[in-house]
Design a protein around this motif. Structure first.
Motif, short mmCIF file in Angstrom:
data_model
loop_
_atom_site.label_atom_id
_atom_site.label_comp_id
_atom_site.label_asym_id
_atom_site.label_seq_id
_atom_site.Cartn_x
_atom_site.Cartn_y
_atom_site.Cartn_z
N LEU A 282 -2.49 10.05 0.52
CA LEU A 282 -1.62 10.05 1.68
C LEU A 282 -1.85 8.83 2.56
N THR A 283 -3.12 8.51 2.83
CA THR A 283 -3.43 7.37 3.70
C THR A 283 -2.87 6.08 3.12
N ASP A 284 -2.99 5.89 1.81
CA ASP A 284 -2.49 4.68 1.17
C ASP A 284 -0.97 4.57 1.31
N ARG A 285 -0.27 5.71 1.16
CA ARG A 285 1.18 5.70 1.28
C ARG A 285 1.60 5.36 2.70
N ILE A 286 0.89 5.91 3.68
CA ILE A 286 1.21 5.62 5.07
C ILE A 286 1.03 4.14 5.36
N VAL A 287 -0.11 3.60 4.93
CA VAL A 287 -0.39 2.18 5.19
C VAL A 287 0.63 1.29 4.49
N ALA A 288 1.02 1.65 3.26
CA ALA A 288 2.00 0.86 2.52
C ALA A 288 3.34 0.82 3.27
N LEU A 289 3.82 1.97 3.71
CA LEU A 289 5.10 2.03 4.43
C LEU A 289 5.04 1.26 5.73
N GLU A 290 3.92 1.41 6.45
CA GLU A 290 3.82 0.75 7.75
C GLU A 290 3.62 -0.75 7.61
N SER A 291 3.16 -1.19 6.45
CA SER A 291 2.97 -2.63 6.23
C SER A 291 4.27 -3.32 5.84
N GLY A 292 5.32 -2.54 5.56
CA GLY A 292 6.61 -3.13 5.24
C GLY A 292 7.06 -2.95 3.80
N PHE A 293 6.30 -2.19 3.00
CA PHE A 293 6.73 -1.92 1.63
C PHE A 293 7.94 -0.99 1.65
N ASP A 294 8.80 -1.12 0.64
CA ASP A 294 9.98 -0.26 0.53
C ASP A 294 9.70 0.97 -0.32
N ASP A 295 8.75 0.88 -1.23
CA ASP A 295 8.42 2.01 -2.08
C ASP A 295 7.07 1.70 -2.73
N PHE A 296 6.53 2.66 -3.46
CA PHE A 296 5.26 2.44 -4.12
C PHE A 296 5.22 3.19 -5.43
N VAL A 297 4.48 2.65 -6.39
CA VAL A 297 4.31 3.25 -7.72
C VAL A 297 2.83 3.26 -8.04
N ALA A 298 2.35 4.40 -8.49
CA ALA A 298 0.92 4.53 -8.82
C ALA A 298 0.65 4.03 -10.23
N LYS A 299 -0.44 3.32 -10.40
CA LYS A 299 -0.91 2.91 -11.73
C LYS A 299 -1.71 4.05 -12.34
N PRO A 300 -1.66 4.23 -13.67
CA PRO A 300 -0.81 3.51 -14.63
C PRO A 300 0.65 3.92 -14.48
N MET A 301 1.52 2.96 -14.67
CA MET A 301 2.94 3.17 -14.40
C MET A 301 3.69 3.66 -15.63
N GLU A 302 4.66 4.53 -15.40
CA GLU A 302 5.63 4.91 -16.42
C GLU A 302 6.81 3.97 -16.24
N MET A 303 7.16 3.22 -17.28
CA MET A 303 8.10 2.12 -17.13
C MET A 303 9.47 2.58 -16.63
N ARG A 304 9.94 3.73 -17.09
CA ARG A 304 11.26 4.20 -16.65
C ARG A 304 11.25 4.53 -15.17
N GLU A 305 10.13 5.06 -14.67
CA GLU A 305 10.02 5.34 -13.23
C GLU A 305 10.04 4.03 -12.45
N LEU A 306 9.29 3.05 -12.92
CA LEU A 306 9.24 1.75 -12.24
C LEU A 306 10.63 1.13 -12.19
N VAL A 307 11.36 1.16 -13.29
CA VAL A 307 12.70 0.60 -13.34
C VAL A 307 13.61 1.32 -12.35
N ALA A 308 13.48 2.65 -12.29
CA ALA A 308 14.31 3.42 -11.36
C ALA A 308 14.02 3.06 -9.91
N ARG A 309 12.76 2.87 -9.59
CA ARG A 309 12.39 2.53 -8.21
C ARG A 309 12.84 1.11 -7.84
N ILE A 310 12.71 0.19 -8.78
CA ILE A 310 13.21 -1.17 -8.54
C ILE A 310 14.71 -1.12 -8.27
N GLY A 311 15.43 -0.42 -9.13
CA GLY A 311 16.88 -0.31 -8.96
C GLY A 311 17.26 0.31 -7.63
#
Length: 237
Positions: free
Chosen positions: A87-116
């Motif tokens: 939770l803390t990492d997600r909060i910091v990411a959003l407040e730093s200006g990120f638009d979304d986040f993906v946890a490693k290891p990544m599932e490629m279809r999820e990453l593509v969907a989030r990029i889109g």
């Protein structure tokens, strides 16, 4: 679609390159912030994939530097790549200006969907003429939102909000006491069903924390397990 990745793991980028090409994405690789900034200055990209843990400069600092640069790429959609998704990492990411986040290891279809999703949302925002919003009237619950000043007032307590926090509170306020699921709220704030619904939990947690720090003892955002969130119709103190 042109995507730039900044990650010091050279093997990861090399593996992702052909995988993303299958989805019509051209991936350019950078391994250090200085290299990424040079590439952003020289070329135009649709999205940046940014590792949160970098040796030269951490991802949050890179994101803040991009957002405050005043350069054409300052508003580029940025997706955080993180080995930790607490939770803390997600909060910091959003407040730093990120638009979304993906946890490693990544599932490629999820990453593509989030990029889109972040690229489409950016294009929609750019195509829509923004009209300055007037402060809203106080709601039946006692919540007063001011998009102009990016602030919220509840009773005697006032806090400043980020853009995402304002969007979430506005969606809940406009619902007039009705319950909104996390998917409903995502749609209201410009995200789609491919976005992580935990983002809403993160944003609401942060709003609650801001009011608690000001002394508000009871939450005015009500959680209904398995259903979603709503603004309490009765005013709390």
């Amino acid at each position: 679609m042109r995507v730039l990745i900044l990650d010091d793991d050279e093997e990861l980028g090399s593996l992702m390159q052909p995988a993303l090409e299958k989805y019509g994405m051209e991936l350019s690789l950078s391994y250090a912030p200085s290299q990424a900034f040079e590439m952003l200055d020289a070329e135009e990209f649709d999205c940046l994939l940014l590792d949160m843990m970098l040796p030269e400069l951490d991802g949050m600092a890179v994101c803040r530097a991009i957002r405050s640069s005043g350069k054409p790429y300052a508003e580029i959609p940025i997706v955080a790549l993180t080995a930790r998704a607490e939770l803390t990492d997600r909060i910091v990411a959003l407040e730093s200006g990120f638009d979304d986040f993906v946890a490693k290891p990544m599932e490629m279809r999820e990453l593509v969907a989030r990029i889109g999703a972040v690229v489409r949302r950016k294009r929609d925002d750019t195509a829509t003429e923004v009209v300055p919003a007037a402060p809203q009237q106080e709601t039946h619950s006692g919540l007063h939102l001011s998009p102009t000043h990016m602030s919220a007032v509840y009773g005697a307590y006032a806090v400043n909000l980020t853009e995402l926090e304002m969007r979430v509170l506005t969606a809940l306020s406009d619902a007039d006491g009705a319950i909104l699921s996390r998917a409903d709220i995502l749609n209201h704030i410009g995200y789609n069903d491919q976005s992580d619904p935990a983002m809403i939990d993160t944003i609401i947690y942060r709003v609650r924390q801001k009011f608690r720090e000001q002394g508000l003892a009871t939450d005015f955002i009500k959680t209904l397990r398995g259903q979603g969130y709503c603004i309490r119709t009765e005013q709390v103190s």
